[in-house]
Write an enzyme that holds these catalytic residues in place. Structure first.
Site, short mmCIF file in Angstrom:
data_model
loop_
_atom_site.label_atom_id
_atom_site.label_comp_id
_atom_site.label_asym_id
_atom_site.label_seq_id
_atom_site.Cartn_x
_atom_site.Cartn_y
_atom_site.Cartn_z
N HIS A 225 -6.50 -7.13 -0.30
CA HIS A 225 -6.68 -5.57 -0.69
C HIS A 225 -5.85 -5.17 -2.06
O HIS A 225 -4.67 -5.87 -2.15
CB HIS A 225 -5.99 -5.00 0.76
CG HIS A 225 -6.81 -5.35 1.90
ND1 HIS A 225 -5.96 -6.30 2.83
CD2 HIS A 225 -7.72 -4.66 2.40
CE1 HIS A 225 -6.93 -6.32 3.92
NE2 HIS A 225 -7.69 -5.56 3.68
N ASP B 251 -4.57 -13.02 3.77
CA ASP B 251 -5.88 -12.16 4.34
C ASP B 251 -7.07 -12.71 3.06
O ASP B 251 -8.34 -12.20 3.41
CB ASP B 251 -5.94 -10.72 4.59
CG ASP B 251 -5.15 -10.00 3.60
OD1 ASP B 251 -4.91 -10.41 2.48
OD2 ASP B 251 -4.87 -8.88 3.74
N ASP C 262 -2.79 -10.38 -2.21
CA ASP C 262 -3.30 -9.90 -1.13
C ASP C 262 -4.78 -9.74 -1.24
O ASP C 262 -5.14 -9.19 -2.42
CB ASP C 262 -2.59 -8.87 -0.60
CG ASP C 262 -2.92 -8.43 0.96
OD1 ASP C 262 -2.24 -8.64 1.65
OD2 ASP C 262 -3.87 -7.52 0.86
N HIS D 92 0.74 -1.20 0.02
CA HIS D 92 -0.16 -0.14 0.06
C HIS D 92 0.93 1.27 -0.08
O HIS D 92 0.19 2.36 0.03
CB HIS D 92 -1.04 0.15 1.10
CG HIS D 92 -1.92 -1.07 1.14
ND1 HIS D 92 -2.97 -1.21 0.13
CD2 HIS D 92 -2.23 -1.96 2.02
CE1 HIS D 92 -3.53 -2.37 0.25
NE2 HIS D 92 -3.28 -2.93 1.85
ZN ZN Z 1 -4.20 -7.22 3.08
#
Ligand code: ZN
Length: 344
Positions: free
Chosen positions: A163, A250, A161, A124
């Site tokens: 996200h 995740d 991931d 991120h």
């Molecule tokens: Zn994540």
């Protein structure tokens, strides 16, 4: 076959009650030892990234900012919950430097493949901004290391991931030499809120960003189809010199932050699909870099299963079992992806 492992758990980068805490990687090595994989791995000692390595992906301003917050004893780096402690700057350097060291081992033929088990995570972190528990973008810095130091012309980065890898996308958005693919949950109010189908790169990088925005509970079968029907043809055509994988656990169906529906068995199979692709296109050079994963058992067994795959072993451990919900059919999304990215 030889597999390199670098372990930089950042035990002093932690905050009580925060999902991205040192508990995630603390105590992992005894687990790996219990399953007999440690003696088969080449362990690399973590080394800090240089400022030059960081600034291949980030602005001098971001590097100075993270350093300053950390040196002042720590605090929040964004308006969310991306924290730094007094040790975080040095530990973030260690995470990024460890990924570069692993790339060095792969690109010089000292190892065939590898896994960087590092914290804090990185995907991120944008060119000039920390966020989403990430300080510096480990996978992006590793990609630049492969290109700048080892002359890799094309790098493929797959991010699965749960996200969206907004930081990695930002860094390479206009770059035609890095093909970036992110497979992520895309739902209202789900972090980071970008990564739609229409984000495909800009300028020379147009077409070199592929976003696969998923509804909840896609599960093993849907992910498998994405790997076969989107990732494989794109990678074959791109012919990278090395593959990097931002892997977050995740997307496991029991993760407390999301609900993507993968099982441990699914993760283990996807890792093998990626290894096979790397074997076909880039002599097996593939580095997995840890991102998120907040259900500790899924994280530990997930890591163990990827290591089994990297070592060429058939073992898969899945004590958490199958997802107890019906998987979402993603045929319409796959059709849209094929049209947008000319996959025929
Ligand atoms: Zn994540």
């Amino acid at each position: 076959m030889s597999t390199v492992l670098v372990y930089a758990p950042a035990l002093d980068h932690t905050q009580e009650g925060h999902p991205e805490s040192s508990a995630r990687l603390k105590g992992l090595l005894p687990v790996l030892d219990k399953f007999g994989v440690l003696p088969e791995l080449k362990l690399i000692h973590p080394i800090p990234a240089t400022i030059e390595q960081l600034q291949r992906a980030h602005t001098a301003g971001l590097v100075a900012y993270v350093r300053q917050v950390s040196r002042q004893g720590g605090g929040l780096l964004d308006y969310g919950d991306t924290y730094a402690t007094a040790e975080s700057y040095d530990l973030a350097l260690l995470a990024a430097g460890s990924c570069c060291a692993a790339i060095d081992a792969l690109m010089t033929g000292q190892a065939d493949n590898g896994f960087a088990l590092v914290r804090p995570p990185g995907h991120h972190a944008e060119t000039d901004r920390a966020g989403g528990f990430c300080l510096f973008n480990n996978v992006a810095i590793a990609a630049r290391q492969a290109q700048t130091v080892h002359g890799a012309k094309r790098v493929f980065i797959l991010d699965f991931d749960v996200h969206h890898g907004n930081g990695t996308q930002d860094i390479f958005y206009q770059d035609a030499n890095v093909l970036f693919t992110s497979i992520h949950l895309f739902a209202p109010y789900f972090y980071p809120g970008v990564g739609s189908l229409g984000e495909t790169g800009a300028a020379k990088g147009q077409g070199y960003t592929i976003n696969v925005p998923l509804p909840p509970r896609v599960g093993d079968e849907g992910y498998g189809r994405i790997f076969e029907e989107v990732v494989r043809p794109k990678v074959s055509a791109f012919k990278p010199d090395v593959m990097l994988v931002s892997i977050g656990f995740d997307a496991h169906w029991q993760d407390p932050l999301a609900m993507a529906g993968l099982t441990l068995t699914g993760y283990a199979r996807l890792a093998r699909v990626l290894l096979a692709m790397a074997g076909t296109v880039c002599d097996g050079r593939i580095l997995f870099v840890l991102e998120g994963g907040y259900r500790l058992e899924a994280l530990r067994y997930g890591i163990l299963n990827v290591i089994h795959a990297l070592l060429g072993r058939d073992d898969i451990h899945d004590p958490l079992g199958p997802m107890p919900y019906l998987e979402q059919d993603i045929s319409p999304l796959l059709q849209q992806l094929k049209e947008r990215h000319l996959l025929y």
